[in-house]
Design an enzyme around this catalytic site. Sequence first.
Site, mmCIF file in Angstrom:
data_model
loop_
_atom_site.group_PDB
_atom_site.id
_atom_site.type_symbol
_atom_site.label_atom_id
_atom_site.label_comp_id
_atom_site.label_asym_id
_atom_site.label_seq_id
_atom_site.Cartn_x
_atom_site.Cartn_y
_atom_site.Cartn_z
ATOM 1 N N VAL A 44 0.842 -1.206 0.000
ATOM 2 C CA VAL A 44 0.000 0.000 0.000
ATOM 3 C C VAL A 44 0.876 1.254 0.000
ATOM 4 C CG1 VAL A 44 -1.776 1.281 1.260
ATOM 5 C CG2 VAL A 44 -1.879 -1.217 1.194
ATOM 6 N N CYS A 45 1.904 1.240 0.839
ATOM 7 C CA CYS A 45 2.804 2.398 0.935
ATOM 8 C C CYS A 45 3.478 2.678 -0.406
ATOM 9 C CB CYS A 45 3.889 2.164 1.986
ATOM 10 S SG CYS A 45 3.238 1.884 3.641
ATOM 11 N N THR A 46 3.837 1.630 -1.115
ATOM 12 C CA THR A 46 4.509 1.805 -2.412
ATOM 13 C C THR A 46 3.602 2.563 -3.375
ATOM 14 O OG1 THR A 46 5.791 -0.204 -2.060
ATOM 15 C CG2 THR A 46 5.582 0.558 -4.335
#
Length: 213
Positions: A44-46
């Site tokens: 998700v962070c990517t």
Amino acid sequence: MSIQLGDIAPDFSAETTEGKINFHEWIGNSWCIFFSHPKDFTPVCTTELGEVARKMPEFKKRGAKVLALSVDPLESHKGWIGDINETQKVTVSYPIVADPSREVAQLYGMIHPKALDSFTVRTVFIIDPNKKVRLMITYPAPTGRNFDEILRVLDALQLTDKASVATPVNWKPGGECIILPSIKDPEEMKKKFPKGWKELKPYLRMTPQPDTN
Ligand code: BEZ
């Protein structure tokens, strides 16, 4: 005590992927979007950091700098940026704070141990050029943020600062605005809202979005 809207954003010095910064000095006369993410090399962070890189021209247009943070170390951030650039087809062009000591994360209340052990959750702060905190939102780790919404709030805050209006539910740039209830003098209203207004109730007066340039 936790940070509240209107507080001066706590200042700090930290290592980032673009060198050491002093936060207030780095913000200078800009607005700032300061956001934390849980961990490097996570899916998700990517996607989030890729989307923020894609939206950099939009932040710049609004005079806003962007600063990310996670508690992973600098070398990890640097390696991960390669993956973000590769998979999201972007070039990350904003700094990411490395905060392995969790000093900055604690200062900003970014660690919510009941939700996510000792990692940072997804917080967003909008800080104005006077270094005042103007927005705080917190998302859980599995939910990616909507950065169109962050831009929308930035637009709303900048409009409110210039034009004695508030923004109604689901407002978008160019949409109808609400005249601040504190503005009551008809002469002042004519001057400030030359496009006119509709009075639905004495406290609910709608006006087309005022020109601010
Ligand atoms: C993610 O960025 O994919 C993620 C991070 C922590 C928990 C869940 C998802």
